[in-house]
Design a protein around this motif. Structure first.
Motif, PDB file in Angstrom:
ATOM      1  N   UNK A 167       5.619  24.072   5.373  1.00  0.00           N
ATOM      2  CA  UNK A 167       4.613  22.820   4.351  1.00  0.00           C
ATOM      3  C   UNK A 167       4.920  21.569   3.726  1.00  0.00           C
ATOM      4  N   UNK A 168       6.234  21.417   3.439  1.00  0.00           N
ATOM      5  CA  UNK A 168       6.885  20.524   2.692  1.00  0.00           C
ATOM      6  C   UNK A 168       7.416  19.169   3.724  1.00  0.00           C
ATOM      7  N   UNK A 169       7.779  19.562   5.338  1.00  0.00           N
ATOM      8  CA  UNK A 169       7.606  18.830   6.259  1.00  0.00           C
ATOM      9  C   UNK A 169       6.615  18.853   6.803  1.00  0.00           C
ATOM     10  N   UNK A 170       5.444  19.521   6.272  1.00  0.00           N
ATOM     11  CA  UNK A 170       4.252  18.905   7.789  1.00  0.00           C
ATOM     12  C   UNK A 170       3.216  18.059   6.141  1.00  0.00           C
ATOM     13  N   UNK A 171       3.654  18.317   4.891  1.00  0.00           N
ATOM     14  CA  UNK A 171       2.217  17.493   4.216  1.00  0.00           C
ATOM     15  C   UNK A 171       3.050  15.563   4.964  1.00  0.00           C
ATOM     16  N   UNK A 172       3.748  15.336   5.030  1.00  0.00           N
ATOM     17  CA  UNK A 172       3.124  14.216   5.211  1.00  0.00           C
ATOM     18  C   UNK A 172       2.036  13.805   6.500  1.00  0.00           C
ATOM     19  N   UNK A 173       2.304  14.358   7.863  1.00  0.00           N
ATOM     20  CA  UNK A 173       1.030  14.032   8.591  1.00  0.00           C
ATOM     21  C   UNK A 173       0.392  14.657   8.270  1.00  0.00           C
ATOM     22  N   UNK A 174       0.070  16.139   7.676  1.00  0.00           N
ATOM     23  CA  UNK A 174      -1.688  16.039   6.730  1.00  0.00           C
ATOM     24  C   UNK A 174      -2.453  14.884   5.259  1.00  0.00           C
ATOM     25  N   UNK A 175      -1.221  14.571   5.062  1.00  0.00           N
ATOM     26  CA  UNK A 175      -1.642  13.837   4.197  1.00  0.00           C
ATOM     27  C   UNK A 175      -2.412  12.842   4.112  1.00  0.00           C
ATOM     28  N   UNK A 176      -1.503  11.806   6.036  1.00  0.00           N
ATOM     29  CA  UNK A 176      -2.026  10.644   6.251  1.00  0.00           C
ATOM     30  C   UNK A 176      -3.372  11.218   7.010  1.00  0.00           C
ATOM     31  N   UNK A 177      -3.881  12.231   7.931  1.00  0.00           N
ATOM     32  CA  UNK A 177      -5.106  12.726   8.827  1.00  0.00           C
ATOM     33  C   UNK A 177      -5.796  12.459   7.400  1.00  0.00           C
ATOM     34  N   UNK A 178      -5.696  13.250   5.777  1.00  0.00           N
ATOM     35  CA  UNK A 178      -6.671  13.657   5.184  1.00  0.00           C
ATOM     36  C   UNK A 178      -7.259  11.868   4.304  1.00  0.00           C
ATOM     37  N   UNK A 179      -5.970  11.171   4.225  1.00  0.00           N
ATOM     38  CA  UNK A 179      -6.229   9.906   3.978  1.00  0.00           C
ATOM     39  C   UNK A 179      -7.436   8.638   4.576  1.00  0.00           C
ATOM     40  N   UNK A 180      -6.875   8.617   6.453  1.00  0.00           N
ATOM     41  CA  UNK A 180      -7.991   9.120   7.637  1.00  0.00           C
ATOM     42  C   UNK A 180      -9.158   8.680   7.257  1.00  0.00           C
ATOM     43  N   UNK A 181      -9.206   9.938   6.965  1.00  0.00           N
ATOM     44  CA  UNK A 181     -10.607  10.630   6.443  1.00  0.00           C
ATOM     45  C   UNK A 181     -11.143  10.606   5.568  1.00  0.00           C
ATOM     46  N   UNK A 182     -10.612  11.160   4.337  1.00  0.00           N
ATOM     47  CA  UNK A 182     -11.232  10.424   2.759  1.00  0.00           C
ATOM     48  C   UNK A 182     -11.396   9.082   2.916  1.00  0.00           C
ATOM     49  N   UNK A 183     -10.211   8.241   2.732  1.00  0.00           N
ATOM     50  CA  UNK A 183     -10.156   6.998   2.796  1.00  0.00           C
ATOM     51  C   UNK A 183     -10.283   5.938   3.058  1.00  0.00           C
ATOM     52  N   UNK A 184     -10.009   6.136   4.603  1.00  0.00           N
ATOM     53  CA  UNK A 184     -10.463   5.279   5.541  1.00  0.00           C
ATOM     54  C   UNK A 184     -11.667   5.173   6.680  1.00  0.00           C
ATOM     55  N   UNK A 185     -12.074   6.582   5.559  1.00  0.00           N
ATOM     56  CA  UNK A 185     -13.114   6.933   7.253  1.00  0.00           C
ATOM     57  C   UNK A 185     -12.991   6.435   8.282  1.00  0.00           C
ATOM     58  N   UNK A 186     -12.362   7.383   8.515  1.00  0.00           N
ATOM     59  CA  UNK A 186     -12.136   6.967  10.477  1.00  0.00           C
ATOM     60  C   UNK A 186     -12.949   7.748  11.146  1.00  0.00           C
ATOM     61  N   UNK A 187     -13.852   7.504  12.061  1.00  0.00           N
ATOM     62  CA  UNK A 187     -14.131   8.325  12.808  1.00  0.00           C
ATOM     63  C   UNK A 187     -13.780   9.467  13.531  1.00  0.00           C
TER      64      UNK A 187
END
Length: 165
Positions: free
Chosen positions: A113-133
């Motif tokens: 899960x530590x290895x998967x963390x960066x990809x999940x964090x990037x997707x989470x950031x794009x959804x919550x902060x970036x408000x990406x469609x």
């Protein structure tokens, strides 16, 4: 001008011994003898037992120890079983919140899960902060991919564990 009134700290509080002249007598039970102790095995009252004595004689002590061993075996048999989150194998839990059968499996799970963390964090950031469609969809997709990869690793770990037995 003083902030605190002086008499608060200089006047003595009245105590019972000052008022009556004698200190109050300590409260003692009616009989000052220690409470009678009884044998753990047979229940007979013991006369002048030692401080740590729990049985009245050697036979009672042996019977008590035998029953204690049987109780501990029964408790060990009733231990809750757990399922390892990494290999899906069954194991005896040593404590209530144990999720892994070994520290190696716990470390492998955490490293995955530590290895998967960066990809999940990037997707989470794009959804919550970036408000990406479609950001939530991408986040769910990333998580589903990670979960499927975890299932594959679990089956491989379970097969290795069964092959080692």
């Amino acid at each position: 001008m003083s902030l605190v009134s002086q008499p608060v700290y200089t006047d003595r509080k009245s105590r019972p011994q000052e008022a009556g002249g004698k200190p109050p007598a300590p409260q003692q039970p009616e009989n000052s003898l220690p409470a009678p102790t009884h044998c753990r095995w047979c229940g007979t009252q013991m006369v002048n037992p030692r401080r740590n004595q729990i049985c009245c004689c050697a036979e009672c002590r042996q019977a008590w120890e035998r029953s204690k061993r049987q109780r501990s075996k029964q408790i060990a048999a009733d231990k809750p079983k757990g399922t390892c989150l990494w290999c899906d194998g069954d194991f005896d839990r040593k404590h209530k919140h144990q999720d892994f059968c070994s520290t190696d499996h716990q470390q492998a799970f955490n490293n995955f899960w530590k290895g998967k963390g960066p990809a999940l964090a990037k997707a989470l950031h794009a959804w919550r902060v970036g408000k990406a469609k479609g950001g939530l969809t991408d986040l769910c997709r990333e998580f589903s991919n990670a979960r499927e990869e975890l299932k594959d690793k679990r089956t491989k770990a379970g097969a290795r564990k069964k092959g080692a037995k």
